[in-house]
Design a protein around this motif. Sequence first.
Motif, mmCIF file in Angstrom:
data_model
loop_
_atom_site.group_PDB
_atom_site.id
_atom_site.type_symbol
_atom_site.label_atom_id
_atom_site.label_comp_id
_atom_site.label_asym_id
_atom_site.label_seq_id
_atom_site.Cartn_x
_atom_site.Cartn_y
_atom_site.Cartn_z
ATOM 1 N N LYS A 23 -0.791 -10.268 1.803
ATOM 2 C CA LYS A 23 -0.952 -8.706 1.329
ATOM 3 C C LYS A 23 0.509 -8.249 1.742
ATOM 4 O O LYS A 23 1.140 -7.621 0.896
ATOM 5 C CB LYS A 23 -1.894 -8.211 1.785
ATOM 6 C CG LYS A 23 -1.961 -6.572 1.360
ATOM 7 C CD LYS A 23 -3.543 -6.204 1.776
ATOM 8 C CE LYS A 23 -3.573 -4.640 1.430
ATOM 9 N NZ LYS A 23 -4.702 -3.914 2.045
ATOM 10 N N VAL A 24 0.972 -8.440 3.006
ATOM 11 C CA VAL A 24 2.138 -7.845 3.603
ATOM 12 C C VAL A 24 3.261 -8.685 2.673
ATOM 13 O O VAL A 24 4.290 -7.686 2.466
ATOM 14 C CB VAL A 24 1.980 -8.181 5.207
ATOM 15 C CG1 VAL A 24 3.506 -7.985 5.690
ATOM 16 C CG2 VAL A 24 1.261 -7.185 5.621
ATOM 17 N N GLU A 25 3.403 -9.692 2.443
ATOM 18 C CA GLU A 25 4.577 -10.419 1.741
ATOM 19 C C GLU A 25 4.581 -9.848 0.335
ATOM 20 O O GLU A 25 5.667 -9.568 -0.306
ATOM 21 C CB GLU A 25 4.381 -11.655 1.789
ATOM 22 C CG GLU A 25 4.506 -12.505 3.010
ATOM 23 C CD GLU A 25 4.143 -13.927 3.142
ATOM 24 O OE1 GLU A 25 3.875 -14.543 1.957
ATOM 25 O OE2 GLU A 25 4.767 -14.556 4.083
ATOM 26 N N LYS A 26 3.381 -9.676 -0.135
ATOM 27 C CA LYS A 26 3.425 -8.884 -1.588
ATOM 28 C C LYS A 26 3.887 -7.715 -1.543
ATOM 29 O O LYS A 26 4.886 -7.167 -2.466
ATOM 30 C CB LYS A 26 1.877 -9.101 -2.092
ATOM 31 C CG LYS A 26 1.820 -8.350 -3.536
ATOM 32 C CD LYS A 26 0.340 -8.670 -4.170
ATOM 33 C CE LYS A 26 0.381 -8.149 -5.463
ATOM 34 N NZ LYS A 26 -1.011 -8.295 -5.986
ATOM 35 N N GLU A 27 3.692 -6.840 -0.584
ATOM 36 C CA GLU A 27 4.107 -5.421 -0.585
ATOM 37 C C GLU A 27 5.514 -5.418 0.081
ATOM 38 O O GLU A 27 6.374 -4.702 -0.761
ATOM 39 C CB GLU A 27 3.286 -4.705 0.605
ATOM 40 C CG GLU A 27 2.138 -4.202 0.493
ATOM 41 C CD GLU A 27 1.114 -3.782 1.769
ATOM 42 O OE1 GLU A 27 1.892 -3.687 2.645
ATOM 43 O OE2 GLU A 27 -0.055 -3.400 1.505
ATOM 44 N N LYS A 28 6.153 -6.418 0.408
ATOM 45 C CA LYS A 28 7.652 -6.452 0.875
ATOM 46 C C LYS A 28 8.384 -6.870 -0.348
ATOM 47 O O LYS A 28 9.391 -6.509 -0.841
ATOM 48 C CB LYS A 28 7.861 -7.471 2.000
ATOM 49 C CG LYS A 28 7.488 -6.887 3.377
ATOM 50 C CD LYS A 28 7.831 -7.928 4.190
ATOM 51 C CE LYS A 28 7.694 -7.138 5.738
ATOM 52 N NZ LYS A 28 8.030 -7.887 6.935
ATOM 53 N N ARG A 29 7.764 -7.643 -1.275
ATOM 54 C CA ARG A 29 8.458 -8.451 -2.434
ATOM 55 C C ARG A 29 8.443 -6.911 -3.359
ATOM 56 O O ARG A 29 9.210 -7.321 -4.477
ATOM 57 C CB ARG A 29 7.781 -9.537 -3.467
ATOM 58 C CG ARG A 29 7.987 -10.931 -2.470
ATOM 59 C CD ARG A 29 7.582 -12.022 -3.263
ATOM 60 N NE ARG A 29 6.122 -11.737 -3.335
ATOM 61 C CZ ARG A 29 4.961 -12.457 -2.777
ATOM 62 N NH1 ARG A 29 5.347 -13.093 -1.561
ATOM 63 N NH2 ARG A 29 3.683 -12.446 -3.023
ATOM 64 N N ARG A 30 7.385 -6.300 -3.412
ATOM 65 C CA ARG A 30 7.204 -5.109 -4.647
ATOM 66 C C ARG A 30 8.599 -4.223 -4.372
ATOM 67 O O ARG A 30 9.032 -3.434 -5.540
ATOM 68 C CB ARG A 30 6.079 -4.299 -4.177
ATOM 69 C CG ARG A 30 5.734 -3.284 -5.208
ATOM 70 C CD ARG A 30 4.495 -2.591 -5.057
ATOM 71 N NE ARG A 30 4.357 -2.117 -3.792
ATOM 72 C CZ ARG A 30 3.328 -1.351 -3.123
ATOM 73 N NH1 ARG A 30 2.186 -1.315 -3.766
ATOM 74 N NH2 ARG A 30 3.505 -0.811 -2.041
ATOM 75 N N VAL A 31 9.130 -4.003 -3.212
ATOM 76 C CA VAL A 31 10.356 -3.234 -3.351
ATOM 77 C C VAL A 31 11.336 -3.728 -4.153
ATOM 78 O O VAL A 31 12.187 -3.016 -4.695
ATOM 79 C CB VAL A 31 10.817 -3.278 -1.685
ATOM 80 C CG1 VAL A 31 12.034 -2.525 -1.461
ATOM 81 C CG2 VAL A 31 9.689 -2.646 -0.990
ATOM 82 N N TYR A 32 11.576 -5.061 -4.137
ATOM 83 C CA TYR A 32 12.706 -5.639 -4.888
ATOM 84 C C TYR A 32 12.374 -5.991 -6.427
ATOM 85 O O TYR A 32 13.167 -6.304 -6.877
ATOM 86 C CB TYR A 32 13.142 -6.857 -4.459
ATOM 87 C CG TYR A 32 13.430 -6.874 -2.680
ATOM 88 C CD1 TYR A 32 14.598 -6.171 -2.276
ATOM 89 C CD2 TYR A 32 12.518 -7.083 -1.716
ATOM 90 C CE1 TYR A 32 15.089 -5.931 -1.067
ATOM 91 C CE2 TYR A 32 12.901 -6.951 -0.401
ATOM 92 C CZ TYR A 32 14.115 -6.315 -0.261
ATOM 93 O OH TYR A 32 14.716 -5.953 1.296
#
Length: 62
Positions: A23-32
């Motif tokens: 979930k955290v990795e998905k949230e970080k990718r969402r920025v890009y």
Amino acid sequence: MTNHDDDKKPSLVEQHAMDRLHKVEKEKRRVYVKRPHHLRFRQVLMVIILLIVLATMLVSIL
């Protein structure tokens, strides 16, 4: 690790940790992630006002 450790199902704590990590990795990718650019009403209105101002300036010059 042995084969026995690989065959074992993850515990509830491990599963929760892995889910949270994903979930955290998905949230970080969402920025890009590039989002589609939609015309907003405000932008269209500003362009129309700009065109009206430019048209009145051209008419006043002529």
